[in-house]
Scaffold this active site. Structure first.
Site, PDB file in Angstrom:
ATOM      1  N   CYS A  17      59.878  49.157  25.247  1.00  0.00           N
ATOM      2  CA  CYS A  17      59.527  50.353  24.068  1.00  0.00           C
ATOM      3  C   CYS A  17      58.540  51.135  24.616  1.00  0.00           C
ATOM      4  O   CYS A  17      58.076  51.544  25.593  1.00  0.00           O
ATOM      5  CB  CYS A  17      58.824  48.870  23.232  1.00  0.00           C
ATOM      6  SG  CYS A  17      57.124  48.928  24.168  1.00  0.00           S
ATOM      7  N   HIS A  79      48.306  45.607  25.411  1.00  0.00           N
ATOM      8  CA  HIS A  79      48.140  44.456  24.215  1.00  0.00           C
ATOM      9  C   HIS A  79      47.187  44.239  23.371  1.00  0.00           C
ATOM     10  O   HIS A  79      46.710  43.826  21.910  1.00  0.00           O
ATOM     11  CB  HIS A  79      48.521  42.899  24.872  1.00  0.00           C
ATOM     12  CG  HIS A  79      49.264  42.500  26.101  1.00  0.00           C
ATOM     13  ND1 HIS A  79      48.879  43.045  27.612  1.00  0.00           N
ATOM     14  CD2 HIS A  79      50.407  42.509  26.193  1.00  0.00           C
ATOM     15  CE1 HIS A  79      50.503  43.038  27.647  1.00  0.00           C
ATOM     16  NE2 HIS A  79      51.312  42.382  27.213  1.00  0.00           N
ATOM     17  N   CYS A 101      48.561  49.640  22.861  1.00  0.00           N
ATOM     18  CA  CYS A 101      50.042  50.283  21.930  1.00  0.00           C
ATOM     19  C   CYS A 101      49.596  50.889  20.134  1.00  0.00           C
ATOM     20  O   CYS A 101      48.767  49.642  20.344  1.00  0.00           O
ATOM     21  CB  CYS A 101      51.047  49.037  21.886  1.00  0.00           C
ATOM     22  SG  CYS A 101      52.385  50.162  20.901  1.00  0.00           S
ATOM     23  N   HIS A 129      46.960  34.044  23.165  1.00  0.00           N
ATOM     24  CA  HIS A 129      47.915  35.417  23.606  1.00  0.00           C
ATOM     25  C   HIS A 129      47.268  36.776  23.321  1.00  0.00           C
ATOM     26  O   HIS A 129      46.379  36.384  22.123  1.00  0.00           O
ATOM     27  CB  HIS A 129      49.923  35.606  22.791  1.00  0.00           C
ATOM     28  CG  HIS A 129      50.202  36.978  23.239  1.00  0.00           C
ATOM     29  ND1 HIS A 129      49.663  37.807  23.632  1.00  0.00           N
ATOM     30  CD2 HIS A 129      51.190  37.249  24.021  1.00  0.00           C
ATOM     31  CE1 HIS A 129      50.581  38.551  23.220  1.00  0.00           C
ATOM     32  NE2 HIS A 129      51.490  38.137  24.267  1.00  0.00           N
ATOM     33  N   GLU A 131      47.066  39.964  22.610  1.00  0.00           N
ATOM     34  CA  GLU A 131      47.373  40.722  21.414  1.00  0.00           C
ATOM     35  C   GLU A 131      46.383  39.904  20.679  1.00  0.00           C
ATOM     36  O   GLU A 131      45.705  40.005  19.308  1.00  0.00           O
ATOM     37  CB  GLU A 131      48.833  40.304  20.763  1.00  0.00           C
ATOM     38  CG  GLU A 131      49.297  41.710  19.998  1.00  0.00           C
ATOM     39  CD  GLU A 131      50.577  41.933  19.788  1.00  0.00           C
ATOM     40  OE1 GLU A 131      51.441  41.460  20.149  1.00  0.00           O
ATOM     41  OE2 GLU A 131      50.029  42.968  18.116  1.00  0.00           O
ATOM     42  N   CYS A 200      57.301  45.097  14.952  1.00  0.00           N
ATOM     43  CA  CYS A 200      56.824  45.909  15.707  1.00  0.00           C
ATOM     44  C   CYS A 200      58.138  46.807  15.912  1.00  0.00           C
ATOM     45  O   CYS A 200      59.551  45.541  15.321  1.00  0.00           O
ATOM     46  CB  CYS A 200      55.794  46.771  16.658  1.00  0.00           C
ATOM     47  SG  CYS A 200      57.053  45.823  18.329  1.00  0.00           S
ATOM     48  N   SER A 228      56.290  36.665  28.614  1.00  0.00           N
ATOM     49  CA  SER A 228      56.076  37.827  27.924  1.00  0.00           C
ATOM     50  C   SER A 228      56.861  37.013  26.844  1.00  0.00           C
ATOM     51  O   SER A 228      58.177  36.184  26.034  1.00  0.00           O
ATOM     52  CB  SER A 228      57.055  38.749  28.563  1.00  0.00           C
ATOM     53  OG  SER A 228      58.020  40.056  27.263  1.00  0.00           O
ATOM     54  N   SER A 229      56.089  37.465  25.099  1.00  0.00           N
ATOM     55  CA  SER A 229      56.038  36.305  24.254  1.00  0.00           C
ATOM     56  C   SER A 229      57.003  37.215  23.734  1.00  0.00           C
ATOM     57  O   SER A 229      58.475  36.348  22.881  1.00  0.00           O
ATOM     58  CB  SER A 229      54.774  36.798  23.314  1.00  0.00           C
ATOM     59  OG  SER A 229      54.682  36.925  21.873  1.00  0.00           O
ATOM     60  N   ASN A 230      57.337  38.628  23.367  1.00  0.00           N
ATOM     61  CA  ASN A 230      58.604  39.480  22.701  1.00  0.00           C
ATOM     62  C   ASN A 230      59.323  38.336  23.093  1.00  0.00           C
ATOM     63  O   ASN A 230      60.932  38.862  22.645  1.00  0.00           O
ATOM     64  CB  ASN A 230      58.825  40.508  22.513  1.00  0.00           C
ATOM     65  CG  ASN A 230      58.445  41.227  24.270  1.00  0.00           C
ATOM     66  OD1 ASN A 230      60.449  41.515  24.368  1.00  0.00           O
ATOM     67  ND2 ASN A 230      58.002  41.160  24.946  1.00  0.00           N
TER      68      ASN A 230
END
Ligand code: 2E7
Ligand code: F3S
Length: 316
Positions: A17, A79, A101, A129, A131, A200, A228-230
């Site tokens: 991304c 993050h 980000c 996490h 973030e 996002c 990796s959460s996403n």
């Protein structure tokens, strides 16, 4: 020996991304500007391949600011970080660059604005996490309450139900989050927040593409890291959309070929932190075993780009 035919569906968008692209460029620019070693607090993005590559170029990855010498620059990961981290770096007179980000920084600002308006905040996110830790750490302890599930909402003890706001992690499951938001609004009708959530564009688009792919593919592989959460959400979304076999793989060597025995179609995607070289490696591994026909499943086009500071400016 003739290879069996296989339709390989390739999700689009997939992989990097704009925030990941920017964060990696920031580390590379810092190395070019200041030379090695440049310290990075936490994996710049959650991918071993990316981290190993930057390490080979002179980046040193640490978990805490305490692990950095004060006479070398330090970069904060994509993050985001609690407010205490830049504050501590400044107190130690360290050079630091924030690779958070911009879409996460936007959530930080949102949380601050709600706080200034006297609202207590509910954050929807995953405990521990980075973030979530970073966003909660924008405000004093007790000002941001964390929920992960509708059951957490039911248990929530708030200061004043009439003075509440919510924010979210950017990489959550769209569908799970809609449920949590609905539960929050049902219990606290006065709660204020974003139009839907703070997930996002990249998370949204990758989940959409996976859903479309799950309708066609017998099995699905998501290229991404276990932390990796996403990427993990993409596996869940694929499974929930009806794909009988959905697995996370870091690279081709992780593929369980026995589990895929007899398949005629496979779907491939990649999390926002997974480089395209690893996707190509996975495709090549299928080409070695099957007569592959690639079909791209494109559900959105992305043209988001975040500016990288041309000269890295170090906050005073
Ligand atoms: C920053 C943010 O590094 P990732 O795997 O991070 P997640 O949050 O998914 O574990 O992916 C890129 C990225 C996504 N979100 C970086 Cl806030
Ligand atoms: Fe940013 Fe979303 Fe990527 S929050 S780092 S654009 S996954």
């Amino acid at each position: 020996m003739t290879k069996p035919p296989l339709t390989l569906y390739l999700a689009a968008p997939r992989g990097f991304c704009a925030g990941v692209d920017r964060a990696i460029k920031i580390v590379e620019m810092a190395l070019a500007k200041w030379g090695a070693p440049v310290y990075v607090r936490h994996e710049i993005v959650h991918n071993k391949f990316v981290v190993d590559d930057l390490r080979a170029k002179g980046a040193v990855f640490v978990e805490e600011l305490d692990d950095c010498p004060t006479d070398r620059p330090v970069i904060f990961s994509a993050h985001g970080v609690p407010k205490s981290v830049p504050a501590e770096a400044a107190a130690r007179q360290m050079l630091y660059v924030d690779a958070t980000c911009p879409l996460v920084s936007k959530v930080h600002i949102e949380a601050e604005r709600h706080h200034e308006n006297g609202l207590q905040i509910v954050m929807i996110g995953h405990a521990g996490h980075p973030e979530t830790v970073g966003t909660m750490g924008q405000l004093p302890p007790g000002e941001v309450l964390l929920v992960e599930t509708p059951a957490d909402v039911a248990r929530l003890a708030v200061r004043d139900p009439a003075r509440l706001a919510f924010v979210t992690q950017t990489t959550l499951s769209i569908d799970d989050t809609a449920e949590v938001v609905a539960t929050l609004k049902a219990r606290f009708p006065a709660i204020v927040g974003p139009h839907k959530e703070d997930i996002c564009y990249a998370t949204t688009n990758r989940q959409e593409a996976v859903k479309a792919m799950a309708e066609k593919a017998q099995a699905m592989l998501v290229v991404g890291a276990p932390n990796s959460s996403n990427s993990r959400r993409l596996v869940e979304v694929g499974a929930r959309a009806g794909c009988a076999y959905a697995q996370l793989v870091q690279r081709a060597t992780d593929i369980d070929w026995r589990a895929l025995d007899g398949i005629r179609s496979i779907g491939i995607t990649a999390g926002a932190s997974a480089p395209e070289v690893l996707v190509n490696e996975v495709i090549d591994a299928f080409r070695a075993r099957y007569d592959v026909t690639v079909e791209v499943i494109e559900t959105a086009q992305e043209n988001v780009e975040f500016k990288v500071p041309r000269v890295l400016r170090v906050p005073a």
